[in-house]
Enzyme design. Structure first.
Site, mmCIF file in Angstrom:
data_model
loop_
_atom_site.group_PDB
_atom_site.id
_atom_site.type_symbol
_atom_site.label_atom_id
_atom_site.label_comp_id
_atom_site.label_asym_id
_atom_site.label_seq_id
_atom_site.Cartn_x
_atom_site.Cartn_y
_atom_site.Cartn_z
ATOM 1 N N VAL A 1 0.816 -1.231 0.000
ATOM 2 C CA VAL A 1 0.000 0.000 0.000
ATOM 3 C C VAL A 1 0.846 1.278 0.000
ATOM 4 O O VAL A 1 0.466 2.298 0.577
ATOM 5 C CB VAL A 1 -1.036 0.025 1.154
ATOM 6 C CG1 VAL A 1 -2.001 -1.139 1.038
ATOM 7 C CG2 VAL A 1 -0.365 0.032 2.525
ATOM 8 N N CYS A 2 2.012 1.242 -0.641
ATOM 9 C CA CYS A 2 2.886 2.420 -0.777
ATOM 10 C C CYS A 2 3.244 3.027 0.579
ATOM 11 O O CYS A 2 3.287 4.250 0.726
ATOM 12 C CB CYS A 2 2.248 3.473 -1.692
ATOM 13 S SG CYS A 2 2.157 2.977 -3.411
#
Length: 791
Positions: free
Chosen positions: A391-392
């Site tokens: 999720v970055c």
């Protein structure tokens, strides 16, 4: 009524009713990815359509009436946005950007140009876009906890530093929704003037109001994602304190509209615009129509949801309901289902401390981690929209999952990539399941998601049953099996071609002859298309015509057909017919021969619906060696002399896929017991279908026996030996009807409940030819199969 009711219970009822008319795309959908984007409403699009058809908007770099209308509209929206965040226009300026990342990059580029460079500090919970700023800095530091950040602020508050410093952090973690102290910005301002703050407010403002009315408390730079708030258009923004605007004066690049004069003949000189900061930073023509749409979006958002404070209360209540529901889930043996990643001060239900995001992983009743890829596959079938993976947020994920740097390096060396299917390595997950609630989320979404998790991931039994549910495998079964049918798939992800019964067929190291030598590639990206994304590929039916030496293609509803030569002799392929190109197949970059015929491209494009054409691998040469090998997570044949797995052409994971008719029968019994439609063997896209002797007494079939086999010999004592490399990990592609191209929920739903091992849904076994010398071995439908060894 302007906006929804304040009462939370009535607010939820209001959203339920509003979704039916305003958000038709959410019908029968559980949308739990609001931290990534927000669906836009019908009312918004209608309002924008009216605005566009009633007015003419021109390039604002002109004096024409249409240009002036654009200029006035842009400045009006700019002012309204500042007011939306309660930012005084005398203190702040707003710069439109493509997205929040572009806003952060604009700040990074300004600091990069400082004479002595700059120091960059960032919180461990930062988005990748904040972490990436460090590559522009002379020095950088990651603060691995709030306490470490607090100590740094205290110890450095009165110390003098000549170098420019930038501290960046998120207002809300995009990993788990934890909200960080906004007061850090004001505390940093008490330091020497060379220290500045950059606040990533993208995740925070999607459901909460950002109040910049107290200029002393406000960040120097605030990065925003406007589409995460309003759904449409796709825009970002950077709010800058005007007393920090001087940092952009050293910016070297200039674009159209940001300068008053440019000299480039005999002299090189330019004069930057001396007006507001946004005029100096908004290079080129602004996205006029997107900014006009933003005005419509802001109006619609206020009408539908009231204030962001109302949204915050609504989503906080839903997040508390979801958190409590996930925490309460337990297996029959009392083991916890979900591991939820929180911090010490997490308090779901309190919007001041916690945003409406929950990140977690699941374990089965045996304590094994459930693959997030499998969660996503099932979610797709059940129309649940969520996000999995890193999720970055690299720092937050590493801390939550206990991944040391050396482990992450080792995972990368083992082939792990963001978005890859091999997401459990060395006993640990490499990512999370993230659900995030938004303005149009409801209690019904929460209830339905909890039901989804309970249906597929909660084991009600007291102990974990073994994957192989067959009877004890007996040694006497050695001669009980035979090859029922053989199928090759000349074109990856297209229909199969069944080999005529009793026809000898060559087995190569790369698989059965003519299997997956061709693929269909996107004309723009060069990526090989998959039936998973393009179900209509099942309608393309290749036929091997050996008499004419051609591979022919047909499709239902199309009278025309196309054909290409089977010959691998490059001299028989004219240069005009193909061209060497790079092609991406399952993450591997390979060289293919791409067909240049417009008729081929037109035929395939008409069937699939995207611009595509045909390609062949290896490069039309019998002397070519495959550059691809079976995936690392599969077993390597024990007789292999190499360190790599067996070679493959365009198959996903292994040279050959084998399934058992007995196992399929047992699966179909389970499907039909619940009123479902039996699965046809073609949906599993196997090369070899094995069947047991028809003379067996009723009830004596042994489904899943193939799970226990090490290898098999086909065609008698001198026949080929094929080794089993491991179970085939299935995806939602098995739900595509291979005749109609339509998507169903079965058989994946039943497989997910009955055939999950170590978090993976399995059916069939990956198979490879044991290395041989001399003539290639043969196989035919009807061959007797002798199983060798058991695991």
């Amino acid at each position: 009524m302007f906006g929804p009711p304040v009462d939370l219970e009535r607010y939820d009822e209001y959203v339920e009713c509003m979704r039916e008319t305003e958000y038709p795309m959410l019908k029968d959908t559980i949308y739990l990815d609001h931290a990534g984007t927000t669906p836009y409403s019908k009312r918004l699009m209608d309002r924008f359509h009216t605005e566009m058809t009633a007015n003419l908007f021109g390039n604002p770099h002109s004096a024409s009436p249409s240009s002036q209308r654009s200029t006035l509209g842009i400045e009006t929206v700019r002012l309204e946005l500042l007011r939306f965040f309660k930012a005084d226009p005398d203190v702040f300026d707003l710069v439109f950007t493509a997205n929040a990342t572009a806003a952060i990059k604009l700040v990074a580029e300004a600091f990069r140009e400082q004479d002595e460079g700059f120091w960059h500090g960032y919180h461990v919970d930062s988005h990748t876009s904040i972490v990436g700023v460090r590559e522009c800095a002379r020095k950088h530091q990651c603060f691995e906890s709030d306490a470490e950040m607090e100590r740094w602020l205290d110890e450095n508050a009165n110390s003098g530093h000549d170098d420019v410093r930038l501290f960046a952090y998120p207002a809300q973690s995009n990993l788990n929704g934890r909200r960080l102290p906004l007061e850090w910005c004001s505390r940093l301002r008490s330091r020497p003037q060379s220290a500045y703050s950059l606040l990533d407010a993208a995740a925070f403002t999607s459901t909460s109001a950002l109040d910049l009315s107290d200029a002393a408390m406000a960040p120097d730079f605030t990065a925003l994602s406007l589409y995460k708030i309003f759904g449409f258009p796709d825009l970002g923004a950077l709010i800058v304190r005007k007393d920090a605007a001087h940092l952009f004066q050293k910016r070297k690049y200039f674009g159209g509209g940001t300068v008053d004069m440019v000299v480039c003949v005999k002299e090189q000189w330019h004069a930057k615009k001396s007006g507001p900061l946004h005029e100096q930073l908004e290079d080129g023509t602004l996205p006029i129509h997107s900014i006009v749409a933003l005005k419509s979006a802001m109006q619609t958002h206020a009408e539908l949801f009231g204030t962001l404070d109302q949204v915050a209360k609504h989503t906080a209540a839903l997040a508390k309901q979801l958190y409590d529901g996930l925490l309460a889930l337990k297996h029959g043996n009392e083991m916890q289902v979900c591991t939820i990643y929180t911090s010490e001060d997490t308090k779901y239900g309190d919007s001041a401390l916690q945003g409406p995001i929950i990140s977690f992983n699941m374990q089965d009743s045996g304590g094994n981690w459930v693959s997030n890829t499998e969660v996503e596959k099932l979610a797709s079938i059940r129309n649940v929209h969520l996000r999995t993976g890193g999720v970055c947020n690299p720092g937050g994920v590493a801390q939550s999952l206990g991944l040391a740097p050396w482990e992450m390096h080792e995972n990368f060396s083992a082939g792990h990539r963001c978005g890859g299917e091999n997401d459990i390595l060395h006993g640990k997950p490499t990512g999370v399941v993230r659900v995030s609630l938004g303005a149009m989320s409801t209690r019904s979404d929460v209830v339905r998601f909890l039901e989804f998790v309970e249906e597929f991931f909660v084991d009600k039994s007291k102990s974990l049953p073994p994957l192989c549910s067959s009877m004890q495998v007996e040694d006497s079964q050695a001669q009980r099996f035979h090859v029922e049918s053989l199928t090759v798939y000349p074109v990856k992800s297209c229909a199969g071609w069944q080999i005529p019964y009793d026809t000898p067929w060559e087995i190569r190291n790369e698989g059965l002859a003519w299997d997956r030598e061709w693929c269909i590639v996107h004309q723009g990206t060069g990526k090989a298309l998959s039936q998973k994304q393009h179900p209509r590929m099942a309608l393309i039916r290749p036929t091997l015509d050996f008499k004419a030496g051609m591979l022919r293609f047909s499709a239902p509803g199309l009278s025309e057909q196309i054909a290409v030569r089977l010959s691998k002799d490059p001299s028989l392929l004219e240069a005009a017919e193909t061209a060497a190109r790079d092609t991406n197949v399952c993450g591997d970059s390979i060289q293919t021969r791409r067909y240049t015929s417009s008729n081929i491209a037109k035929f395939l494009t008409n069937v699939i619906g995207v611009p595509c054409t045909l390609a062949r691998f290896p490069a039309a040469s019998g002397l070519s060696k495959s550059t691809r090998h079976s995936k690392a997570h599969l077993a390597q044949p024990r007789t292999s002399a190499t360190r790599t797995g067996p070679p493959i052409l365009l198959s996903n994971e292994s040279p050959i896929l084998t399934i058992s008719r007995s196992s399929l029968n047992r699966l179909n019994e389970q499907i039909k017991a619940k009123g479902g439609k039996a699965a046809h063997p073609s949906v599993f896209r196997a090369n070899i279908v094995l069947a047991e002797s028809t003379s067996l007494p009723s009830g004596q079939e042994q489904p899943w026996a193939e799970d226990e086999w090490e290898s098999m010999r086909v065609g008698g004592e001198t026949g080929a030996v094929l080794e089993f490399l491991g179970g085939c990990r299935r995806c939602q592609m098995v739900c595509i009807d291979q005749i109609s191209g339509e998507k169903n929920q079965e058989p994946f739903v039943t497989l997910a409940k009955t055939r999950r091992s170590e978090g993976r849904v399995l059916f069939g076994v990956h198979t490879a030819l044991v290395e041989t010398k001399g003539a290639a071995p043969m196989i035919r439908a009807g061959d007797v199969v002798q199983t060798i060894g058991r695991r």
